[in-house]
Design a protein around this motif. Structure first.
Motif, mmCIF file in Angstrom:
data_model
loop_
_atom_site.group_PDB
_atom_site.id
_atom_site.type_symbol
_atom_site.label_atom_id
_atom_site.label_comp_id
_atom_site.label_asym_id
_atom_site.label_seq_id
_atom_site.Cartn_x
_atom_site.Cartn_y
_atom_site.Cartn_z
ATOM 1 N N ARG A 71 0.656 -1.138 -0.221
ATOM 2 C CA ARG A 71 -0.119 0.258 0.067
ATOM 3 C C ARG A 71 0.656 0.954 -0.122
ATOM 4 N NH1 ARG A 71 -6.371 -0.222 2.430
ATOM 5 N NH2 ARG A 71 -5.934 1.779 1.502
ATOM 6 N N GLN A 72 1.868 1.204 0.901
ATOM 7 C CA GLN A 72 3.484 2.364 0.796
ATOM 8 C C GLN A 72 3.574 2.685 -0.625
ATOM 9 O OE1 GLN A 72 5.162 2.749 4.819
ATOM 10 N NE2 GLN A 72 4.626 0.558 4.796
ATOM 11 N N ILE A 73 3.437 1.807 -1.067
ATOM 12 C CA ILE A 73 3.950 1.442 -2.860
ATOM 13 C C ILE A 73 3.154 3.018 -3.214
ATOM 14 C CG2 ILE A 73 4.877 1.517 -5.286
ATOM 15 C CD1 ILE A 73 5.310 -1.553 -4.092
ATOM 16 N N LEU A 74 1.683 3.452 -3.484
ATOM 17 C CA LEU A 74 0.988 3.812 -4.100
ATOM 18 C C LEU A 74 1.609 5.534 -3.089
ATOM 19 C CD1 LEU A 74 -2.292 1.761 -4.032
ATOM 20 C CD2 LEU A 74 -1.161 1.906 -5.703
ATOM 21 N N ASP A 75 1.479 5.306 -1.801
ATOM 22 C CA ASP A 75 2.247 6.964 -1.553
ATOM 23 C C ASP A 75 2.923 7.524 -2.246
ATOM 24 O OD1 ASP A 75 0.170 5.709 0.557
ATOM 25 O OD2 ASP A 75 0.756 4.740 2.041
ATOM 26 N N ALA A 76 3.775 6.691 -2.031
ATOM 27 C CA ALA A 76 5.110 6.659 -3.344
ATOM 28 C C ALA A 76 4.754 7.883 -3.787
ATOM 29 C CB ALA A 76 5.687 5.690 -2.442
ATOM 30 N N ILE A 77 4.049 7.317 -4.797
ATOM 31 C CA ILE A 77 3.616 7.366 -6.192
ATOM 32 C C ILE A 77 3.490 9.211 -6.394
ATOM 33 C CG2 ILE A 77 2.286 7.029 -8.166
ATOM 34 C CD1 ILE A 77 2.416 3.604 -7.892
ATOM 35 N N GLU A 78 2.480 9.273 -5.203
ATOM 36 C CA GLU A 78 1.872 10.258 -4.854
ATOM 37 C C GLU A 78 2.939 11.308 -4.205
ATOM 38 O OE1 GLU A 78 -2.351 9.339 -3.276
ATOM 39 O OE2 GLU A 78 -0.875 9.430 -1.541
ATOM 40 N N GLU A 79 3.996 10.478 -3.458
ATOM 41 C CA GLU A 79 5.164 11.752 -2.988
ATOM 42 C C GLU A 79 6.070 12.221 -4.398
ATOM 43 O OE1 GLU A 79 7.073 9.291 -0.114
ATOM 44 O OE2 GLU A 79 4.972 9.969 1.108
ATOM 45 N N ASN A 80 6.001 11.505 -5.005
ATOM 46 C CA ASN A 80 6.939 11.715 -6.596
ATOM 47 C C ASN A 80 5.587 12.702 -7.354
ATOM 48 O OD1 ASN A 80 8.254 10.348 -5.468
ATOM 49 N ND2 ASN A 80 8.495 8.814 -6.267
ATOM 50 N N ASP A 81 4.490 13.448 -7.382
ATOM 51 C CA ASP A 81 4.060 14.323 -7.640
ATOM 52 C C ASP A 81 3.200 12.975 -9.101
ATOM 53 O OD1 ASP A 81 2.846 16.425 -8.850
ATOM 54 O OD2 ASP A 81 4.374 17.286 -9.498
ATOM 55 N N TYR A 82 3.081 11.942 -8.339
ATOM 56 C CA TYR A 82 2.789 10.471 -9.751
ATOM 57 C C TYR A 82 3.697 10.518 -11.424
ATOM 58 C CZ TYR A 82 -1.649 12.446 -6.662
ATOM 59 O OH TYR A 82 -2.453 12.372 -6.527
ATOM 60 N N ASN A 83 5.083 11.297 -10.598
ATOM 61 C CA ASN A 83 6.401 10.826 -11.672
ATOM 62 C C ASN A 83 6.156 9.108 -11.390
ATOM 63 O OD1 ASN A 83 7.985 11.098 -13.889
ATOM 64 N ND2 ASN A 83 8.838 12.746 -12.393
ATOM 65 N N ASN A 84 5.863 8.430 -12.484
ATOM 66 C CA ASN A 84 6.599 6.908 -12.650
ATOM 67 C C ASN A 84 6.891 6.900 -13.845
ATOM 68 O OD1 ASN A 84 3.339 7.250 -13.600
ATOM 69 N ND2 ASN A 84 2.441 5.965 -12.821
ATOM 70 N N PHE A 85 7.113 7.701 -14.828
ATOM 71 C CA PHE A 85 7.555 7.505 -15.546
ATOM 72 C C PHE A 85 9.057 7.480 -15.589
ATOM 73 C CE2 PHE A 85 4.017 10.264 -17.203
ATOM 74 C CZ PHE A 85 3.641 10.146 -18.070
ATOM 75 N N ASN A 86 10.048 7.527 -15.121
ATOM 76 C CA ASN A 86 11.317 7.850 -14.638
ATOM 77 C C ASN A 86 11.783 8.370 -13.438
ATOM 78 O OD1 ASN A 86 11.666 10.655 -14.167
ATOM 79 N ND2 ASN A 86 11.551 11.021 -16.346
ATOM 80 N N LYS A 87 10.571 8.070 -12.332
ATOM 81 C CA LYS A 87 10.426 7.972 -10.989
ATOM 82 C C LYS A 87 10.610 6.691 -10.167
ATOM 83 C CE LYS A 87 11.691 12.692 -9.074
ATOM 84 N NZ LYS A 87 11.199 13.874 -8.046
ATOM 85 N N ARG A 88 11.187 5.424 -9.925
ATOM 86 C CA ARG A 88 11.131 4.588 -8.924
ATOM 87 C C ARG A 88 10.399 4.840 -7.830
ATOM 88 N NH1 ARG A 88 10.677 -0.364 -10.856
ATOM 89 N NH2 ARG A 88 10.494 -1.572 -8.936
ATOM 90 N N ALA A 89 8.576 4.527 -7.384
ATOM 91 C CA ALA A 89 8.218 4.746 -6.280
ATOM 92 C C ALA A 89 8.310 3.365 -5.284
ATOM 93 C CB ALA A 89 6.812 4.830 -6.306
ATOM 94 N N TYR A 90 9.403 3.182 -4.132
ATOM 95 C CA TYR A 90 9.855 2.542 -3.478
ATOM 96 C C TYR A 90 9.496 2.977 -2.135
ATOM 97 C CZ TYR A 90 14.436 5.238 -2.310
ATOM 98 O OH TYR A 90 14.649 5.411 -1.395
ATOM 99 N N VAL A 91 9.357 2.227 -1.073
ATOM 100 C CA VAL A 91 9.502 2.047 0.294
ATOM 101 C C VAL A 91 10.622 1.543 0.776
ATOM 102 C CG1 VAL A 91 8.573 1.565 2.410
ATOM 103 C CG2 VAL A 91 7.192 1.178 0.310
ATOM 104 N N GLY A 92 11.268 2.928 1.801
ATOM 105 C CA GLY A 92 12.416 3.005 2.201
ATOM 106 C C GLY A 92 12.653 1.733 2.941
ATOM 107 N N LYS A 93 13.790 1.605 4.329
ATOM 108 C CA LYS A 93 14.010 0.669 4.941
ATOM 109 C C LYS A 93 13.261 1.426 5.869
ATOM 110 C CE LYS A 93 18.238 -1.806 2.840
ATOM 111 N NZ LYS A 93 19.435 -1.498 3.084
#
Length: 384
Positions: A340-362
């Motif tokens: 679920r937090q990957i979806l949060d990361a996509i939002e945090e990246n301003d929906y840039n899933n073209f060249n920013k990979r959404a991931y959950v940090g350690k």
């Protein structure tokens, strides 16, 4: 496949080659009869019905197997003195299960930690299912994917048939063959996953969500149907078996939708667009916009809509996790919360899933573990 089994992280997106262990010599296994559903899934037999309706037919059949077993005298799965038909070299079988555990520990670390809370038999069975799913996924997503043909998938399916009949090809197959002899695991979800791999060889566009839903079921929802019989339903649960299976299916769909949204740019560079074409058009977008890779207001609005739907599937999945056997809940909650937090990361990246990979940090990953453990301690039906 990354991402998980219901109840586990489905391997899509983590493709790295696994070395198949060389078959060992030994006694030819005795053929077992295995009662399952038809090799032609009810999920794909009637093209007039929606994908969701067709998949539900498979859910009902898997649930019926579990109901049948629950109505019988419980098997003592902790006994290892009773030998399994078709595979009697217990040193070799234990080695096969250990190898499955090593693979799970390497490629699904968080989930692996959660499996350590399970009983030894359930833990080993989950590892065996995970490894088969991963090997299947790597046929089309691994380093040798460019050489894979439909005939290769046909051969893999034949191996699956042999495995379910007690004739494993190698050690890793032997672990799964032993697992299906102990639990009411049916062959159809495994066959359907292979069908998903066939789709990846011939299809790179999906016109609408109905088409995409069926694909997500094939490559990820199937994992939930495979693993619920192993993870078990809590004896005190008052939920129907079908509802637990539906929740397992929902988690697989949610995870795969999340994979798709996370990997838009990566897939586009391979000429693939897994986003529903009709929905792109509704927001004034097309494949050209995906390949161009520019974040616009139209793209943001489109992504908000896609993320909302993925979260709805996660919400549905949560209703079933607390109905699982208490020892099986933690790894499922952990995988659900982390994904679920990957979806949060996509939002945090301003929906840039073209060249920013959404991931959950350690840090966030580790912070999620006690939360998942706390939820796992809650009794059945507390989240419904």
């Amino acid at each position: 496949m990354a991402g998980v089994i219901l109840w586990m992280v489905c391997p899509k997106g983590n493709a790295t080659a696994l070395l198949s262990l060389i078959p060992r010599g030994g006694k030819k296994p005795k053929k077992r009869s295995f009662r399952g559903v038809s090799a032609i899934s009810g999920a794909v037999a009637n093209p007039v019905r929606s994908s969701e309706q067709r998949v539900y037919d498979v859910v009902l059949k898997q649930a019926a197997l579990v109901k049948e077993q629950r109505g019988k005298k419980a098997l003592d799965l902790e006994k290892t003195s009773e030998k399994t038909d078709g595979f009697t070299d217990w040193d070799l079988l234990n080695e096969a299960y250990d190898r499955c555990g090593e693979v799970c520990a390497e490629y699904a670390k968080t989930f692996y930690l959660g499996t350590l809370l399970m009983t030894p038999e359930r833990r080993r069975a989950v590892w065996a299912i995970y490894v088969w799913c991963r090997r299947t996924d790597e046929l089309v997503d691994g380093p040798n994917a460019s050489h894979i043909t439909p005939r290769a998938l046909d051969r893999w399916e034949k191996r699956l048939d042999n495995l379910f009949e007690g004739r494993p090809y190698d050690m890793l197959d032997a672990a799964l063959s032993d697992t299906i002899s102990k639990y009411p695991v049916d062959i159809q979800p495994f066959k359907d996953m292979i069908e998903g791999m066939r789709l990846d060889l011939k299809k790179s566009r999906y016109m609408n969500f109905d088409e995409l839903y069926l694909y997500c079921y094939y490559v990820a929802g199937t994992v939930g149907l495979m693993s619920v019989p192993v993870m078990g339903i809590a004896p005190e649960s008052k939920a129907s078996v079908e509802s637990v299976y539906n929740a397992a299916l929902a988690l697989g769909i949610a995870n795969q939708l999340t994979n798709i949204l996370r990997d838009v740019g990566e897939d586009a560079r391979r000429g693939r667009v897994y986003l529903p074409q009709e929905e792109l058009a509704r927001f004034g977008l097309s494949d050209d916009d995906v390949f161009r890779g520019q974040v616009t207001d139209r793209w943001r609005n489109f992504m908000k809509d896609q993320i909302k739907r993925a979260r709805m599937f996660f919400d549905e999945a949560e209703k079933g996790v607390s109905e699982l056997n208490s020892a099986s809940r933690w790894p499922v909650w952990a995988s659900l919360l982390l994904y679920r937090q990957i979806l949060d990361a996509i939002e945090e990246n301003d929906y840039n899933n073209f060249n920013k990979r959404a991931y959950v940090g350690k840090v966030k990953k580790f912070a999620s573990l006690p939360v998942a453990y706390g939820r796992a301690l809650v009794g059945t039906s507390k989240f419904i």
